[in-house]
Design an enzyme around this catalytic site. Sequence first.
Site, PDB file in Angstrom:
ATOM      1  N   GLY A 367      49.710  39.586  39.537  1.00 42.19           N
ATOM      2  CA  GLY A 367      49.772  40.512  40.661  1.00 42.19           C
ATOM      3  C   GLY A 367      50.875  40.122  41.618  1.00 42.19           C
ATOM      4  N   PHE A 371      53.336  36.870  49.458  1.00 41.13           N
ATOM      5  CA  PHE A 371      54.466  35.962  49.497  1.00 41.13           C
ATOM      6  C   PHE A 371      55.279  35.957  48.209  1.00 41.13           C
ATOM      7  CE2 PHE A 371      51.536  34.596  52.674  1.00 41.13           C
ATOM      8  CZ  PHE A 371      52.335  34.260  53.743  1.00 41.13           C
ATOM      9  N   ASP A 485      45.987  36.814  57.046  1.00 38.36           N
ATOM     10  CA  ASP A 485      46.084  37.912  56.095  1.00 38.36           C
ATOM     11  C   ASP A 485      44.831  37.951  55.228  1.00 38.36           C
ATOM     12  OD1 ASP A 485      47.134  40.131  54.960  1.00 38.36           O
ATOM     13  OD2 ASP A 485      48.520  39.082  53.643  1.00 38.36           O
TER      14      ASP A 485
END
Length: 697
Positions: A367, A371, A485
């Site tokens: 995936g 980053f 995040d």
Amino acid sequence: MERFLPFSGPAGKLTVLSMLALLNILSAPLGHSQENPIYLWCSGNTNYTAGSEYKANLDLLLGNLSAVPASAGRGHFRNASIADWTNPNAVYGLVQCRGDVLAADCASCLNRSASAAVLRCPLRRRAAVRFDYCLLRFSDQKFFGNMDDTERSSLVNSNGAPDPLAFDHRLMDLMVEISSQAAAASSKFAVGINNSDSSVIYGLVQCTQDLSESECSQCLQGQISILPRGEIGAQIHVASCSVRFETSIFFATLAISPPPPPQNRSLPSPPPPLPANNGGNGTDVSSGGKENTSRSWRIILIIVILLLVAVIVLLLILLIHFRRRIPKGLPLNLVKDQEVITAESLLFDFRTLKIATRNFSEANKLGEGGFGPVYKGLLPDGQQIAVKRLSKRSGQGLAELRNEVVLVAKLQHRNLVRLLGFCLEEEEKMVIYEYLPNRSLDNFLFDPIKRHVLDWERRYKLIEGIARGLVYLHEDSRLRVIHRDLKASNVLLDENMNPKISDFGLAKLFGMDETHRNTSRIAGTHGYMAPEYVIRGHFSPKLDVFSFGILTLEIVTGQRNNIVSCDSENPIDLVSYVWHHWNEGTTLEVVDQSIADQCPRHEVIRCIHMGLLCIQSDPSDRPNMSEVALMLSSFSVTLLAPSKPAFVLNSSMRSQSEESRIDTDYQSSERHNSNQSIYRPSGQSINEVTFSGVEPR
Ligand SMILES: *[C@@H]1O[C@H](CO)[C@@H](O)[C@H](O)[C@H]1NC(C)=O
Ligand SMILES: *[C@@H]1O[C@H](CO)[C@@H](O)[C@H](O)[C@H]1NC(C)=O
Ligand SMILES: *[C@@H]1O[C@H](CO)[C@@H](O)[C@H](O)[C@H]1NC(C)=O
Ligand SMILES: *[C@@H]1O[C@H](CO)[C@@H](O)[C@H](O)[C@H]1NC(C)=O
Ligand SMILES: *[C@@H]1O[C@H](CO)[C@@H](O)[C@H](O)[C@H]1NC(C)=O
Ligand SMILES: *[C@@H]1O[C@H](CO)[C@@H](O)[C@H](O)[C@H]1NC(C)=O
Ligand SMILES: *[C@@H]1O[C@H](CO)[C@@H](O)[C@H](O)[C@H]1NC(C)=O
């Protein structure tokens, strides 16, 4: 306790013990009425019937287990079973006494436990009962060696600590230290004292002896991470372990060194008395005459002080003596885990990674994270890894980066994905993580079929686990990491569906103005970002609390935060939707249909309530993560009414990928100065987002 090893001579022991007996009297009963167990867990899928074979086996087992041989040392442990697993009426049981408790007290505690288990868990096939001094557990399934923290009880001595910050700091250090001692010891028990400040902290941890070192340490960490902050005492018990701290002594301090029985010990010294057993009137100070008591208190005090001085002197002498004789290698083991991690041990070779990921092939790609892309890899030794190849830009120098990676690698918690290493070569920056087969939470939660895997119990555990991971990041780790995040796709699931937060520490590693309170670069994911961050760039741990609140609502409702509701004319986002039903008193309607009929209402409502508290617009109104963890673990904590989550995503732009992160450039507006562009940093434009306050109805 290793510190006190010198105390194995009979003389020293006697002194210490008699002092302890007195100290115990002084420190007043800490326990609870011995009638009530401090932990009770009745379970099992079916019940047995009176007179059944199961009952006969159970009685046999309890009788056998609660007999403590007189020769047993402190912290007696035994596991046993009646009949083997092929027999449907097999019973498995385990008993364990607290590591400082002598055989005689152990026996009487177990006797009480055996009766309590049968009395309080009538006809139940599984039960676990814990009193101050012992644990008794039985089941129709073999549970030895498996860590279990399903059911938890916690008790808090809620007199605020004088200097909470410093106190918590000392407390955590102490608990973490004794946890690793306990996990490594065969007794799975450790106590410790920190007296470096005005207040003294006494800590005690114990796992059941059937656990391995890693399971024990996992269990203890899990409980330590949710110890309440700013209090002067608390205990948390699960089936597999206990943690407790107080500011007064509650265990037999110096006597617990495991004395290698060199010769016959002299007769057992006075055991630490059971607290509050109401057996006699001797310790009941308030019932005696006033004069008598104050005089005897004074005498006791004097004796104690004298003894203390004697003990300290003795201790010093013995310590010095012992130090000299101790083999050099021995105490080093104690610092083992902490210091061993070095940059070199984490360094991966670029070629190895290239081979492991088949040259970073598309087929191996798992995936794309915030980053950079993530690849699955297979090391020559068969270990599966996940390799995150970081985008090139990073504000840090290589040396700094190395140091940071080492620090982050030390952040180890069962609810964090483990960082295995890194690679800095040929302009490449990569971090290597453990590979988790079940991928991320969003794969399950938002999938029409797979969502059924997540029953309510699992979802509750997910919420709890994520909370613990965050508590660790925010408060227990040395780094105080703000994730920034947190979202469903950053929560990975292991083979048992335990949640593990990933990408933590990356923001820190890859340099986004971490040390400043304000940042000019806003990074995060739509819908999970707190208003103060989006608008002003403020950040604090409350940012993660906000994201956690959103995530909780997603887990309970099974809806992405950005749902465009069934009615696409009139899109409404998750927060407004939940808030609306909350105010209408129809909260249960928002619960995911696939779990709606199986979940306990009060738990669901509590989760939603907690979620709403976390997304309140004023960061100072939001609870911190350890408060959240406490809300989840203890239903006796009452929750305040949430204020309106004033700030809600306008969902008009929602059809785009929700995973796209905003790196820069967006327009924001607050309710009262709408359209006033507060931020317009330069940079590549990614998405335009508008925010506005939304009335609940
Ligand atoms: C077993 O018995 C207890 C009460 O003794 C009851 O609360 C529980 O629901 C029963 N469980 C089952 C599976 O029948
Ligand atoms: C308990 O069971 C073990 C093994 O079956 C046996 O050796 C022991 O004597 C029993 N103890 C008691 C007190 O019944
Ligand atoms: C507990 O002790 C009492 C008397 O000391 C005894 O009668 C009873 O059988 C014991 N109970 C168990 C479960 O061993
Ligand atoms: C108590 O804790 C503090 C902070 O962790 C530490 O610096 C100090 O050395 C500890 N004192 C003792 C006696 O262990
Ligand atoms: C006790 O537990 C261990 C695992 O920790 C297991 O190997 C052993 O067989 C158990 N003993 C009995 C009597 O079941
Ligand atoms: C220890 O004491 C037991 C009885 O209490 C005795 O039988 C044994 O011989 C003694 N052992 C030693 C080494 O003194
Ligand atoms: C304890 O003291 C109370 C009154 O102070 C008395 O009624 C009771 O009998 C005493 N109990 C014992 C076990 O001595």
